[in-house]
Scaffold this active site. Structure first.
Site, PDB file in Angstrom:
ATOM      1  N   HIS A  83       0.743  -1.132   0.020  1.00  0.00           N
ATOM      2  CA  HIS A  83      -0.104   0.074   0.040  1.00  0.00           C
ATOM      3  C   HIS A  83       0.706   1.418   0.068  1.00  0.00           C
ATOM      4  O   HIS A  83       1.905   1.426   0.797  1.00  0.00           O
ATOM      5  CB  HIS A  83      -0.932  -0.161   1.086  1.00  0.00           C
ATOM      6  CG  HIS A  83      -1.945  -0.885   1.336  1.00  0.00           C
ATOM      7  ND1 HIS A  83      -2.053  -2.233   1.351  1.00  0.00           N
ATOM      8  CD2 HIS A  83      -3.532  -0.610   0.985  1.00  0.00           C
ATOM      9  CE1 HIS A  83      -3.171  -2.854   1.133  1.00  0.00           C
ATOM     10  NE2 HIS A  83      -4.004  -1.779   1.101  1.00  0.00           N
ATOM     11  N   ASN A 137       7.770  -4.379   3.458  1.00  0.00           N
ATOM     12  CA  ASN A 137       6.526  -4.292   3.787  1.00  0.00           C
ATOM     13  C   ASN A 137       5.981  -4.611   5.107  1.00  0.00           C
ATOM     14  O   ASN A 137       5.249  -3.937   5.772  1.00  0.00           O
ATOM     15  CB  ASN A 137       5.939  -4.889   2.529  1.00  0.00           C
ATOM     16  CG  ASN A 137       4.172  -4.525   2.841  1.00  0.00           C
ATOM     17  OD1 ASN A 137       3.815  -3.503   3.084  1.00  0.00           O
ATOM     18  ND2 ASN A 137       3.561  -5.592   2.596  1.00  0.00           N
TER      19      ASN A 137
END
Length: 328
Positions: free
Chosen positions: A171, A202
């Site tokens: 994201h 991440n």
């Protein structure tokens, strides 16, 4: 020594640059990877600091809300109903059949993004965090990654592109930033808000940076977060600089070499604080303090082709840039 940051001539503002402490031994070791941010010999943690002060612009109205905080994109403005009028006689004929491309802005419940059709991801995504946006009952399990149908099929990523690639669907605007609305959280799962990200990054160091951004929102009036990919040059064995990056899937989704995150903190006192970070798209030891990844905002502006400081200086006379050398 970095060159001085200059405020735009029309802003009637003055800016002051100071140099902070250099980064620690572990960060210096990481700098030897030969990744270079323009304007400074650094890759991850940077250590040069800058403190900016400026006088408020005498004239002009203050823009309010999320759109008022957008970075300046040095490109054609967002697409209008028809081709824009071009100066000079006969220029209208040049746009008779339209223009092949314009900046692609998308405004969603939780963020605004500028899409890059070549990379199949966003150039930048900006979101507003505060105490209200961080509270709510939205459920991440009720969200699914989905194609962005507002992007032409030639230029958009699909879930199949990520399958078996070895990269996470990372994201840019984080889902956990928008618990206030199920739709707002769901909007963060459009693949236009996603970039291929190293799984270890991440799930660890980058996740820590997102959590830190949310913690700042609890103690400030607003935190505007701008996140995006970087494709930095690297010196190869022949001594020359190259920009190289992997692509994944049949749609050739670009894998960034690095990611940036710029935090604009609005304090209750009216002071604006600027914090800018860069991390490599590779495994990063999550025990390294986030302070080591602070970089001068000018480095991100040069590397990304975006401008943040000119917009901020139009709206405040009390700006401070926080880097490793002057973190409070």
């Amino acid at each position: 020594m970095l060159p001085r940051l200059r405020s735009p001539p029309s802003a009637k503002a003055t800016a002051r640059l100071s140099v902070g402490r250099c980064c620690g031994p572990s960060a210096r070791t990481m700098l030897r990877g030969r990744w270079l941010l323009p304007g400074a010999s650094l890759a991850l943690g940077a250590g040069l600091g800058a403190a900016l002060t400026a006088r408020r612009r005498a004239e002009g109205r203050e823009a309010e809300g999320l759109l008022g905080r957008l970075p300046v994109v040095p490109a054609v403005a967002a697409a209008a109903a028809g081709p824009p009028a071009l100066p000079g006689s006969g220029r209208a004929e040049l746009t008779k059949y339209g223009l092949p491309g314009l900046a692609q802005l998308r405004s969603r419940e939780s963020y605004v993004l500028c899409y890059d059709p070549r990379s199949r991801s966003a150039l930048w995504v900006i979101e507003q965090l505060n105490r209200e946006t961080l509270s709510g009952t939205s459920d991440r399990a009720a969200c699914d990654f989905q194609e962005d149908d507002s992007v032409h099929e030639y230029h958009r990523a699909t879930n199949a592109d990520y399958r078996g690639s070895g990269f996470d669907r990372g994201h840019l605007a984080a889902a956990a930033n928008h618990k206030w609305s199920q739709k707002a959280m769901r909007d963060t799962f459009y693949l236009s808000n996603i970039a291929p990200q190293d799984p270890h990054l991440n799930q660890n160091a980058w996740n820590n940076l997102e959590k830190y951004s949310r913690s700042l929102a609890k103690n400030n009036k607003n935190v505007y977060v701008c996140t995006g990919p970087l494709y930095l040059p690297r010196m190869e064995a022949d001594g020359k600089m190259y920009v190289k990056y992997q692509v994944i899937g049949k749609n050739n989704v670009a894998v960034p070499t690095h990611f940036f995150k710029v935090l604009i903190l609005e304090k209750e006192s009216g002071e604006i604080e600027l914090r800018s970070y860069v991390m490599p798209n590779s495994p990063v030891n999550e025990k390294i303090p986030l302070e080591r990844f602070l970089v001068p905002i000018e480095s991100i502006e040069r590397a990304s082709g975006l401008l943040f400081v000119p917009n901020i200086l139009k709206r405040t006379g009390n700006l401070k840039a926080i880097t490793a050398g002057n973190k409070r």
